[in-house]
Design an enzyme around this catalytic site. Structure first.
Site, mmCIF file in Angstrom:
data_model
loop_
_atom_site.group_PDB
_atom_site.id
_atom_site.type_symbol
_atom_site.label_atom_id
_atom_site.label_comp_id
_atom_site.label_asym_id
_atom_site.label_seq_id
_atom_site.Cartn_x
_atom_site.Cartn_y
_atom_site.Cartn_z
ATOM 1 N N ASP A 1 35.846 38.288 38.759
ATOM 2 C CA ASP A 1 36.496 37.238 37.960
ATOM 3 C C ASP A 1 36.702 37.748 36.537
ATOM 4 O OD1 ASP A 1 36.900 33.990 38.422
ATOM 5 O OD2 ASP A 1 36.631 34.518 36.314
ATOM 6 N N TYR B 1 55.067 28.742 39.073
ATOM 7 C CA TYR B 1 53.987 28.732 40.073
ATOM 8 C C TYR B 1 54.574 28.767 41.485
ATOM 9 C CZ TYR B 1 49.646 27.132 42.343
ATOM 10 O OH TYR B 1 48.523 27.024 43.143
ATOM 11 N N THR C 1 39.689 21.181 41.454
ATOM 12 C CA THR C 1 39.175 22.299 40.653
ATOM 13 C C THR C 1 39.726 22.163 39.230
ATOM 14 O OG1 THR C 1 41.009 23.845 40.915
ATOM 15 C CG2 THR C 1 39.382 23.796 42.712
HETATM 16 N N1 LIG Z 1 43.283 23.650 42.994
HETATM 17 C C1 LIG Z 1 44.399 23.414 43.669
HETATM 18 O O1 LIG Z 1 44.874 22.273 43.746
HETATM 19 C C2 LIG Z 1 45.102 24.548 44.366
HETATM 20 C C3 LIG Z 1 46.103 24.216 45.292
HETATM 21 C C4 LIG Z 1 46.784 25.238 45.945
HETATM 22 C C5 LIG Z 1 46.470 26.558 45.686
HETATM 23 N N2 LIG Z 1 45.493 26.857 44.790
HETATM 24 C C6 LIG Z 1 45.225 28.274 44.551
HETATM 25 O O2 LIG Z 1 43.871 28.544 44.767
HETATM 26 C C7 LIG Z 1 43.469 29.667 43.975
HETATM 27 C C8 LIG Z 1 42.204 29.312 43.218
HETATM 28 O O3 LIG Z 1 42.503 28.240 42.338
HETATM 29 P P1 LIG Z 1 41.403 27.163 41.878
HETATM 30 O O4 LIG Z 1 42.014 25.837 42.068
HETATM 31 O O5 LIG Z 1 40.092 27.466 42.450
HETATM 32 O O6 LIG Z 1 41.434 27.461 40.309
HETATM 33 P P2 LIG Z 1 40.255 27.671 39.240
HETATM 34 O O7 LIG Z 1 39.188 26.650 39.462
HETATM 35 O O8 LIG Z 1 40.922 27.743 37.924
HETATM 36 O O9 LIG Z 1 39.663 29.085 39.655
HETATM 37 C C9 LIG Z 1 40.435 30.264 39.531
HETATM 38 C C10 LIG Z 1 39.549 31.379 39.059
HETATM 39 O O10 LIG Z 1 40.359 32.548 38.877
HETATM 40 C C11 LIG Z 1 40.099 33.065 37.588
HETATM 41 N N3 LIG Z 1 41.206 33.839 37.055
HETATM 42 C C12 LIG Z 1 42.308 33.403 36.383
HETATM 43 N N4 LIG Z 1 43.061 34.437 36.000
HETATM 44 C C13 LIG Z 1 42.425 35.549 36.437
HETATM 45 C C14 LIG Z 1 42.703 36.924 36.325
HETATM 46 N N5 LIG Z 1 43.782 37.376 35.669
HETATM 47 N N6 LIG Z 1 41.857 37.819 36.884
HETATM 48 C C15 LIG Z 1 40.743 37.368 37.532
HETATM 49 N N7 LIG Z 1 40.412 36.086 37.644
HETATM 50 C C16 LIG Z 1 41.249 35.175 37.103
HETATM 51 C C17 LIG Z 1 39.844 31.831 36.764
HETATM 52 O O11 LIG Z 1 39.269 32.152 35.512
HETATM 53 P P3 LIG Z 1 39.580 31.192 34.223
HETATM 54 O O12 LIG Z 1 38.455 30.251 34.158
HETATM 55 O O13 LIG Z 1 39.703 32.105 33.075
HETATM 56 O O14 LIG Z 1 40.892 30.499 34.510
HETATM 57 C C18 LIG Z 1 38.931 31.060 37.693
HETATM 58 O O15 LIG Z 1 37.608 31.506 37.633
HETATM 59 C C19 LIG Z 1 44.661 29.974 43.057
HETATM 60 O O16 LIG Z 1 45.386 31.056 43.585
HETATM 61 C C20 LIG Z 1 45.482 28.705 43.117
HETATM 62 O O17 LIG Z 1 46.835 28.935 42.867
HETATM 63 C C21 LIG Z 1 44.802 25.884 44.119
#
Ligand SMILES: NC(=O)c1ccc[n+]([C@@H]2O[C@H](COP(=O)([O-])OP(=O)(O)OC[C@H]3O[C@@H](n4cnc5c(N)ncnc54)[C@H](OP(=O)(O)O)[C@@H]3O)[C@@H](O)[C@H]2O)c1
Length: 271
Positions: free
Chosen positions: A55, A176, A211
């Site tokens: 991360d 996105y 999240t």
């Molecule tokens: N939550 C939803 O509704 C949803 C729906 C569909 C798809 N997704 C996908 O699921 C995946 C995870 O999302 P999440 O909802 O779990 O989001 P999240 O809670 O923000 O977790 C994402 C993690 O990735 C880290 N990150 C961001 N940029 C990065 C980079 N350049 N290199 C390494 N790590 C990085 C973030 O760090 P920071 O704290 O610095 O941001 C965070 O720890 C993503 O690909 C997202 O598009 C999410």
């Protein structure tokens, strides 16, 4: 009664007899410091996998590795890695191989949510940043992991989104949505190229999940309000997405490749 020769052949692939066969498999999860990635790293550790928690936020890397080690006695490795930086991706792969010898599963999960529009002429910065993290990094990391995945007959799970195939009526999601549509197409191509080598590639496409991705993108409101903006009465929990990722990476899913799995509480059905 299974003949002994067949039993041996089965055991070669499935030594822990749990059905998932993830014991001691080396699993890299990017963006594993929070949200879906943190739940996914924990879920793999629960199955006995050796988890690489990668991360951009070092403190979160430490928190998740500590939790996996203390609660599950898991073998884990924390790597501080910004997936949009090629050198850091190279280090992630080489650190993993130095510590655990190989790679069985790559979960390309790190992602960000951004907004941009044509009329406001504010699309290019979020476009470049989002494509760099949500798409380019997945292509690059998969390429770097491929020689190891070919050796282990391993697999890749990319975390895409329902927004790879819909806008949910809101065009400001454009950067996105483009990144996730690209990720879906990358998955099809990678699955096609790598299936003769025994390597599977699949995408998990969640609907809205509880999240911090929303608050980081400036979306405010309760989960109920955010859910309602997607016409949902409730949103998924990160653990539900993790369960599907573990299944797809496991021996149970050995015939599945080149597939998008929607997990969205019916959001797409409701249009
Ligand atoms: N939550 C939803 O509704 C949803 C729906 C569909 C798809 N997704 C996908 O699921 C995946 C995870 O999302 P999440 O909802 O779990 O989001 P999240 O809670 O923000 O977790 C994402 C993690 O990735 C880290 N990150 C961001 N940029 C990065 C980079 N350049 N290199 C390494 N790590 C990085 C973030 O760090 P920071 O704290 O610095 O941001 C965070 O720890 C993503 O690909 C997202 O598009 C999410």
């Amino acid at each position: 009664m299974i003949p002994i020769g067949i039993k041996l052949a089965l055991n070669r692939y499935c030594q822990d007899n749990s059905g998932y066969c993830l014991k001691d498999k080396v699993v890299i999860v990017t963006g594993a410091g929070a949200g879906i990635g943190a739940s996914t790293a924990y879920a793999f550790a629960k199955e006995g996998a050796k988890v690489v928690v990668a991360d951009i936020i070092e403190d979160n890397v430490k928190k998740v590795t500590k939790r996996c080690e203390e609660e599950l006695c898991a073998k884990s490795l924390g790597v501080h890695c910004d997936v949009s930086v090629d050198e850091q991706c190279k280090s992630l792969i080489s650190d993993t191989v130095s510590k655990f010898g190989t790679i069985d599963v790559l979960v390309n999960n790190a992602g960000i949510l951004t907004f941009g529009t044509l009329l406001n002429a504010d699309i290019m910065e979020p476009y470049d940043k989002t494509l760099g993290i949500n798409l380019r990094a997945c292509v690059y990391l998969t390429m770097l992991a491929t020689p190891y995945l070919v050796q282990t007959k391993g697999n890749v799970v990319n975390i895409s989104s329902i927004l790879g195939c819909t806008y949910s009526g809101n065009s400001k999601y454009m950067p996105y949505c483009i990144s996730k549509a690209g990720l879906d197409h990358f998955m099809f191509g990678a699955a096609l190229e790598l299936s003769p080598c025994g390597v599977r590639v699949n995408n998990v496409c969640p609907g809205p999940v509880k999240t911090e991705i929303f608050s980081k993108a400036g979306v405010t409101g309760s989960w109920k309000e955010i859910g309602e903006s997607f016409k949902l009465t409730d949103m998924s929990e990160p653990e539900e997405i993790a369960d599907l990722i573990v299944y797809l990476a496991s021996y149970k899913a050995r015939s599945i490749t080149g597939v998008r799995y929607y997990i969205d509480r019916g959001h797409l059905l409701m249009g």
